[in-house]
Design an enzyme around this catalytic site. Structure first.
Site, PDB file in Angstrom:
ATOM      1  N   CYS A   1       0.114  12.141  -0.936  1.00  0.00           N
ATOM      2  CA  CYS A   1       1.149  11.466  -0.158  1.00  0.00           C
ATOM      3  C   CYS A   1       0.517  10.900   1.104  1.00  0.00           C
ATOM      4  O   CYS A   1      -0.056  11.648   1.893  1.00  0.00           O
ATOM      5  CB  CYS A   1       2.260  12.427   0.242  1.00  0.00           C
TER       6      CYS A   1
ATOM      7  N   GLU B   1      10.325   6.999   6.347  1.00  0.00           N
ATOM      8  CA  GLU B   1       9.527   6.208   5.422  1.00  0.00           C
ATOM      9  C   GLU B   1      10.342   5.514   4.337  1.00  0.00           C
ATOM     10  O   GLU B   1      11.360   6.040   3.875  1.00  0.00           O
ATOM     11  CB  GLU B   1       8.497   7.111   4.717  1.00  0.00           C
TER      12      GLU B   1
END
Length: 247
Positions: free
Chosen positions: A106, A168
Protein backbone atom coordinates in the site's frame (compact mmCIF):
# COMPACT_ATOMS: atom_id res chain seq x y z
CA UNK A 1 17.14 -7.87 -9.59
CA UNK A 2 20.81 -7.57 -8.57
CA UNK A 3 21.21 -7.06 -4.83
CA UNK A 4 23.39 -3.98 -5.36
CA UNK A 5 20.57 -2.23 -7.23
CA UNK A 6 17.99 -3.27 -4.64
CA UNK A 7 20.15 -2.02 -1.77
CA UNK A 8 20.66 1.27 -3.62
CA UNK A 9 16.91 1.68 -3.96
CA UNK A 10 16.51 1.09 -0.26
CA UNK A 11 19.13 3.51 0.99
CA UNK A 12 19.06 6.23 -1.64
CA UNK A 13 17.04 8.57 0.60
CA UNK A 14 18.18 11.77 2.28
CA UNK A 15 20.08 11.21 5.52
CA UNK A 16 19.00 13.55 8.31
CA UNK A 17 16.13 15.94 7.88
CA UNK A 18 14.77 17.45 4.71
CA UNK A 19 15.16 21.24 4.63
CA UNK A 20 11.54 21.94 3.80
CA UNK A 21 10.51 20.33 7.11
CA UNK A 22 12.79 22.40 9.37
CA UNK A 23 10.29 25.24 9.67
CA UNK A 24 7.38 23.03 10.68
CA UNK A 25 6.30 22.43 14.26
CA UNK A 26 6.50 18.67 13.76
CA UNK A 27 9.48 17.18 15.61
CA UNK A 28 10.83 14.62 13.17
CA UNK A 29 13.89 13.72 15.24
CA UNK A 30 12.05 10.89 16.96
CA UNK A 31 11.28 9.13 13.68
CA UNK A 32 13.38 6.77 11.58
CA UNK A 33 15.57 8.91 9.25
CA UNK A 34 14.91 6.73 6.21
CA UNK A 35 11.18 7.11 6.70
CA UNK A 36 11.59 10.85 7.22
CA UNK A 37 13.46 11.04 3.92
CA UNK A 38 10.59 9.32 2.14
CA UNK A 39 8.27 12.05 3.43
CA UNK A 40 9.94 14.38 0.94
CA UNK A 41 8.39 12.52 -2.01
CA UNK A 42 5.68 14.40 -3.90
CA UNK A 43 2.25 12.77 -4.04
CA UNK A 44 -0.62 13.51 -6.43
CA UNK A 45 -3.25 15.81 -4.97
CA UNK A 46 -6.76 15.23 -6.36
CA UNK A 47 -10.33 16.39 -5.83
CA UNK A 48 -13.22 14.10 -4.90
CA UNK A 49 -13.67 13.14 -8.56
CA UNK A 50 -10.00 12.05 -8.74
CA UNK A 51 -9.01 14.95 -10.98
CA UNK A 52 -5.42 16.06 -10.41
CA UNK A 53 -5.12 19.42 -8.65
CA UNK A 54 -1.35 19.54 -8.11
CA UNK A 55 1.48 18.04 -6.15
CA UNK A 56 1.96 17.84 -2.41
CA UNK A 57 4.70 16.34 -0.25
CA UNK A 58 3.98 13.05 1.45
CA UNK A 59 4.42 14.75 4.80
CA UNK A 60 2.01 17.57 4.03
CA UNK A 61 -0.72 15.22 2.81
CA UNK A 62 -0.52 13.05 5.93
CA UNK A 63 -0.76 15.71 8.63
CA UNK A 64 -4.16 15.82 10.30
CA UNK A 65 -3.80 19.56 10.81
CA UNK A 66 -3.86 19.95 7.02
CA UNK A 67 -7.07 17.98 6.55
CA UNK A 68 -5.32 15.72 5.52
CA UNK A 69 -5.49 16.74 1.83
CA UNK A 70 -6.98 14.22 -0.57
CA UNK A 71 -4.39 12.38 -2.67
CA UNK A 72 -4.00 9.24 -4.79
CA UNK A 73 -2.91 5.90 -3.39
CA UNK A 74 -3.02 2.23 -4.31
CA UNK A 75 -3.63 -1.05 -2.53
CA UNK A 76 -2.09 -4.10 -4.18
CA UNK A 77 -3.50 -7.55 -3.39
CA UNK A 78 -1.09 -10.26 -4.56
CA UNK A 79 -2.23 -13.90 -4.64
CA UNK A 80 -0.11 -17.00 -5.23
CA UNK A 81 -1.06 -20.00 -7.36
CA UNK A 82 -2.89 -21.45 -4.33
CA UNK A 83 -5.07 -18.32 -4.25
CA UNK A 84 -3.53 -17.23 -0.95
CA UNK A 85 -3.21 -13.51 -0.29
CA UNK A 86 0.14 -12.06 0.77
CA UNK A 87 -0.36 -9.95 3.89
CA UNK A 88 2.31 -7.74 5.42
CA UNK A 89 2.83 -6.21 8.84
CA UNK A 90 4.05 -2.65 8.57
CA UNK A 91 7.35 -2.10 10.36
CA UNK A 92 7.49 -0.24 13.67
CA UNK A 93 9.68 2.35 11.91
CA UNK A 94 6.77 3.47 9.71
CA UNK A 95 5.47 6.95 10.51
CA UNK A 96 1.83 6.17 9.76
CA UNK A 97 0.11 3.00 10.98
CA UNK A 98 3.28 1.35 12.39
CA UNK A 99 2.80 -2.29 13.38
CA UNK A 100 -0.50 -2.63 11.49
CA UNK A 101 -1.27 -5.65 9.33
CA UNK A 102 -2.46 -4.86 5.82
CA UNK A 103 -2.68 -6.21 2.28
CA UNK A 104 0.38 -6.91 0.14
CA UNK A 105 1.57 -3.40 -0.66
CA UNK A 106 0.00 0.00 0.00
CA UNK A 107 1.56 3.28 -1.03
CA UNK A 108 1.29 6.29 -3.37
CA UNK A 109 2.02 7.05 -7.00
CA UNK A 110 4.39 9.99 -7.30
CA UNK A 111 3.83 13.30 -9.07
CA UNK A 112 5.83 12.38 -12.16
CA UNK A 113 5.02 11.54 -15.77
CA UNK A 114 5.73 7.83 -15.31
CA UNK A 115 3.21 7.41 -12.49
CA UNK A 116 0.54 9.86 -13.69
CA UNK A 117 -0.45 7.96 -16.84
CA UNK A 118 -4.20 7.38 -16.42
CA UNK A 119 -4.48 4.90 -19.30
CA UNK A 120 -5.95 1.83 -17.58
CA UNK A 121 -4.27 3.11 -14.39
CA UNK A 122 -0.86 2.45 -15.96
CA UNK A 123 0.87 5.00 -13.74
CA UNK A 124 -0.66 3.44 -10.63
CA UNK A 125 0.53 -0.01 -11.71
CA UNK A 126 4.06 1.30 -12.24
CA UNK A 127 3.98 2.79 -8.75
CA UNK A 128 2.83 -0.56 -7.34
CA UNK A 129 5.64 -2.33 -9.17
CA UNK A 130 8.17 0.16 -7.77
CA UNK A 131 6.96 -0.19 -4.19
CA UNK A 132 6.61 -3.99 -4.33
CA UNK A 133 10.29 -4.10 -5.23
CA UNK A 134 11.24 -1.61 -2.51
CA UNK A 135 9.15 -3.10 0.30
CA UNK A 136 9.14 -6.80 -0.52
CA UNK A 137 12.02 -7.28 -2.93
CA UNK A 138 9.73 -8.62 -5.66
CA UNK A 139 11.62 -8.31 -8.98
CA UNK A 140 9.81 -6.40 -11.70
CA UNK A 141 9.96 -9.41 -14.02
CA UNK A 142 7.98 -11.43 -11.45
CA UNK A 143 5.32 -8.73 -11.18
CA UNK A 144 4.90 -7.36 -14.71
CA UNK A 145 2.39 -4.62 -15.43
CA UNK A 146 0.42 -7.03 -17.61
CA UNK A 147 -0.45 -9.16 -14.58
CA UNK A 148 -1.99 -6.32 -12.57
CA UNK A 149 -5.73 -5.87 -12.73
CA UNK A 150 -7.19 -2.48 -11.84
CA UNK A 151 -10.44 -3.26 -10.02
CA UNK A 152 -11.91 -0.01 -8.73
CA UNK A 153 -11.31 3.06 -6.53
CA UNK A 154 -12.31 3.74 -2.94
CA UNK A 155 -12.34 7.05 -1.06
CA UNK A 156 -11.71 6.98 2.67
CA UNK A 157 -10.28 9.08 5.49
CA UNK A 158 -8.71 7.73 8.69
CA UNK A 159 -6.45 9.04 11.48
CA UNK A 160 -3.20 7.40 12.56
CA UNK A 161 -2.98 8.94 16.02
CA UNK A 162 -3.38 12.65 16.73
CA UNK A 163 -0.70 13.94 14.36
CA UNK A 164 -0.91 11.79 11.23
CA UNK A 165 -3.68 10.43 9.03
CA UNK A 166 -4.80 9.30 5.58
CA UNK A 167 -7.26 10.76 3.09
CA UNK A 168 -7.06 8.90 -0.17
CA UNK A 169 -8.57 7.93 -3.47
CA UNK A 170 -7.25 4.37 -3.29
CA UNK A 171 -6.85 2.30 -6.48
CA UNK A 172 -7.43 -1.39 -5.80
CA UNK A 173 -5.09 -3.64 -7.79
CA UNK A 174 -5.13 -7.45 -7.99
CA UNK A 175 -2.42 -9.78 -9.28
CA UNK A 176 -1.86 -13.53 -9.12
CA UNK A 177 1.71 -14.78 -9.35
CA UNK A 178 4.20 -16.88 -7.41
CA UNK A 179 7.04 -14.59 -6.37
CA UNK A 180 10.27 -14.59 -4.40
CA UNK A 181 10.45 -12.21 -1.46
CA UNK A 182 13.38 -10.23 -0.08
CA UNK A 183 11.67 -8.17 2.62
CA UNK A 184 12.88 -4.68 3.49
CA UNK A 185 12.78 -4.70 7.30
CA UNK A 186 12.58 -0.91 7.42
CA UNK A 187 9.18 -1.26 5.72
CA UNK A 188 7.82 -4.70 6.65
CA UNK A 189 8.35 -6.67 9.87
CA UNK A 190 6.66 -9.91 8.81
CA UNK A 191 4.51 -11.46 6.09
CA UNK A 192 1.89 -14.20 5.90
CA UNK A 193 0.07 -15.98 3.10
CA UNK A 194 -3.62 -16.20 4.02
CA UNK A 195 -6.32 -18.25 2.32
CA UNK A 196 -9.84 -16.97 1.77
CA UNK A 197 -11.13 -19.66 4.12
CA UNK A 198 -8.78 -18.49 6.87
CA UNK A 199 -9.21 -14.74 6.35
CA UNK A 200 -11.72 -14.22 9.14
CA UNK A 201 -9.67 -16.37 11.51
CA UNK A 202 -6.57 -14.32 10.64
CA UNK A 203 -8.43 -11.06 11.31
CA UNK A 204 -9.84 -12.40 14.59
CA UNK A 205 -6.39 -13.47 15.76
CA UNK A 206 -5.03 -10.02 14.95
CA UNK A 207 -7.78 -8.47 17.07
CA UNK A 208 -7.22 -10.87 19.98
CA UNK A 209 -3.45 -10.31 19.94
CA UNK A 210 -3.82 -6.54 19.77
CA UNK A 211 -2.35 -6.31 16.28
CA UNK A 212 -4.41 -3.69 14.43
CA UNK A 213 -5.47 -3.87 10.79
CA UNK A 214 -5.16 -0.82 8.56
CA UNK A 215 -8.46 1.01 8.07
CA UNK A 216 -8.37 0.72 4.26
CA UNK A 217 -7.87 -3.04 4.45
CA UNK A 218 -10.72 -3.38 6.94
CA UNK A 219 -13.07 -1.39 4.71
CA UNK A 220 -12.21 -3.42 1.62
CA UNK A 221 -12.35 -6.71 3.54
CA UNK A 222 -15.80 -5.91 4.93
CA UNK A 223 -17.24 -5.04 1.53
CA UNK A 224 -16.00 -6.49 -1.78
CA UNK A 225 -12.79 -8.38 -1.04
CA UNK A 226 -14.34 -11.84 -0.64
CA UNK A 227 -16.33 -11.49 -3.85
CA UNK A 228 -13.28 -10.42 -5.85
CA UNK A 229 -11.15 -13.10 -4.24
CA UNK A 230 -13.66 -15.82 -5.09
CA UNK A 231 -13.65 -14.73 -8.72
CA UNK A 232 -9.98 -14.30 -9.57
CA UNK A 233 -10.68 -16.11 -12.84
CA UNK A 234 -13.17 -13.47 -14.04
CA UNK A 235 -12.14 -10.17 -12.52
CA UNK A 236 -12.84 -8.35 -15.79
CA UNK A 237 -16.55 -8.86 -15.12
CA UNK A 238 -16.28 -7.24 -11.69
CA UNK A 239 -14.22 -4.14 -12.44
CA UNK A 240 -15.78 -0.71 -11.94
CA UNK A 241 -13.63 2.11 -13.31
CA UNK A 242 -16.47 4.63 -13.45
CA UNK A 243 -17.56 4.91 -9.83
CA UNK A 244 -15.64 5.70 -6.66
CA UNK A 245 -16.88 3.91 -3.54
CA UNK A 246 -17.12 6.39 -0.63
CA UNK A 247 -16.56 5.25 2.94
Amino acid sequence: MPMARLDKLRIAQPIGFVKRFLNTKVDLRKYDPTQVGLMNENCIAVNENDHVTGQISKMECHLNENGPPLHRAFSLFLFNSNKELLMQKRASSKITFPGFYTNTCCSHPLFCEREMDDTDALGIKKAAQRRALYELGIPEEQLPISLMQYITRVHYKAPSGELWGEHEIDYVLFAQQDVKLNVNKNEVSEVQWVSLENLQDFMDKCMISGTPLTPWFQLIAKTQLRNWWSNLHRLNDLCDHKNITRF
